[in-house]
Scaffold this active site. Structure first.
Site, PDB file in Angstrom:
ATOM      1  N   MET A 280      -3.818   4.317   0.717  1.00 20.78           N
ATOM      2  CA  MET A 280      -4.286   4.768   2.018  1.00 20.78           C
ATOM      3  C   MET A 280      -5.487   5.696   1.905  1.00 20.78           C
ATOM      4  O   MET A 280      -6.292   5.779   2.846  1.00 20.78           O
ATOM      5  CB  MET A 280      -3.154   5.459   2.789  1.00 20.78           C
ATOM      6  CG  MET A 280      -2.123   4.500   3.361  1.00 20.78           C
ATOM      7  SD  MET A 280      -2.804   3.299   4.558  1.00 20.78           S
ATOM      8  CE  MET A 280      -3.329   4.389   5.896  1.00 20.78           C
TER       9      MET A 280
ATOM     10  N   GLY B 242      -1.773   4.301  -4.835  1.00 16.54           N
ATOM     11  CA  GLY B 242      -1.663   3.001  -5.480  1.00 16.54           C
ATOM     12  C   GLY B 242      -0.602   2.893  -6.546  1.00 16.54           C
ATOM     13  O   GLY B 242      -0.330   1.796  -7.033  1.00 16.54           O
TER      14      GLY B 242
ATOM     15  N   ILE C 245       0.832  -1.197   0.000  1.00 20.56           N
ATOM     16  CA  ILE C 245       0.000   0.000   0.000  1.00 20.56           C
ATOM     17  C   ILE C 245       0.871   1.252   0.000  1.00 20.56           C
ATOM     18  O   ILE C 245       1.977   1.241   0.547  1.00 20.56           O
ATOM     19  CB  ILE C 245      -0.967  -0.023   1.216  1.00 20.56           C
ATOM     20  CG1 ILE C 245      -2.103   0.974   1.065  1.00 20.56           C
ATOM     21  CG2 ILE C 245      -0.210   0.171   2.537  1.00 20.56           C
ATOM     22  CD1 ILE C 245      -3.257   0.742   2.052  1.00 20.56           C
ATOM     23  N   CYS C 246       0.368   2.304  -0.661  1.00 22.62           N
ATOM     24  CA  CYS C 246       1.021   3.617  -0.630  1.00 22.62           C
ATOM     25  C   CYS C 246      -0.091   4.653  -0.463  1.00 22.62           C
ATOM     26  O   CYS C 246      -1.116   4.363   0.140  1.00 22.62           O
ATOM     27  CB  CYS C 246       1.876   3.859  -1.875  1.00 22.62           C
ATOM     28  SG  CYS C 246       0.949   3.959  -3.430  1.00 22.62           S
ATOM     29  N   HIS C 247       0.081   5.845  -0.990  1.00 17.63           N
ATOM     30  CA  HIS C 247      -0.935   6.885  -0.813  1.00 17.63           C
ATOM     31  C   HIS C 247      -2.149   6.650  -1.705  1.00 17.63           C
ATOM     32  O   HIS C 247      -3.274   6.650  -1.233  1.00 17.63           O
ATOM     33  CB  HIS C 247      -0.328   8.260  -1.080  1.00 17.63           C
ATOM     34  CG  HIS C 247      -1.248   9.392  -0.752  1.00 17.63           C
ATOM     35  ND1 HIS C 247      -1.564   9.737   0.539  1.00 17.63           N
ATOM     36  CD2 HIS C 247      -1.938  10.241  -1.558  1.00 17.63           C
ATOM     37  CE1 HIS C 247      -2.411  10.757   0.526  1.00 17.63           C
ATOM     38  NE2 HIS C 247      -2.646  11.085  -0.739  1.00 17.63           N
TER      39      HIS C 247
END
Length: 115
Positions: free
Chosen positions: A95, A71, A67-69
Site C-alpha cells: 500500500m 509487501g 497486497i499488504c503495507h
C-alpha cells in the site's frame, strides 16, 4: 517477475485500474486497524491470519493480487495461495507503493484515507 517460489511480483503501475471479481481481485491482507485507516476502493479485506479459514471467499478462476503495507505479508500469503492452487500475484511495495503511485486510498465511508 517470479520470486522463485512460483509467485509473480507485480508493480503497482502494472495493475488494473479497477478490480472486479471474478476476473481480478485485490486482496488486502493487512490487519483491521490498517484497513480502517485506508485501503484501495475495490479491495477485499481478509487479514493474513484469517486467509486459511476464508479460502472459500476467493475465486480460483480469477487473478488475485495480494497486497499488504510493504509487501512482506502479502508475499507469504501469495505463496500460500499459490501452493493451494490460487493464481496469486504479490504487489511489490504494498500500500505504500499504491499510495505513492497516486492510486486512491479511502476509508470505509468513502473519505480519503491514509496508509
Amino acid at each position: 517477475m517470479d520470486d522463485g517460489a512460483g509467485v509473480t511480483q507485480a508493480d503497482v503501475t502494472g495493475l488494473p485500474q479497477s478490480f472486479q471479481a471474478p476476473a481480478a481481485t485485490l486482496l488486502d491482507v493487512r490487519e483491521h486497524d490498517e484497513w480502517q485507516r485506508g485501503h484501495a476502493p475495490d479491495a477485499l479485506h481478509i487479514p493474513m491470519g484469517e486467509v486459511p479459514s476464508r479460502l472459500d471467499e476467493l475465486d480460483r478462476d480469477g487473478q488475485l493480487y495480494v497486497i499488504c503495507h510493504v509487501g512482506g505479508r502479502s508475499q507469504r500469503v501469495a505463496q500460500f495461495l499459490h501452493a493451494n492452487g490460487y493464481p496469486a500475484v504479490n504487489v511489490s511495495g504494498g500500500m505504500l507503493a499504491w499510495a505513492a503511485a497516486g492510486r486512491p486510498v479511502i476509508t470505509d465511508d468513502g473519505r480519503p484515507g491514509t496508509v
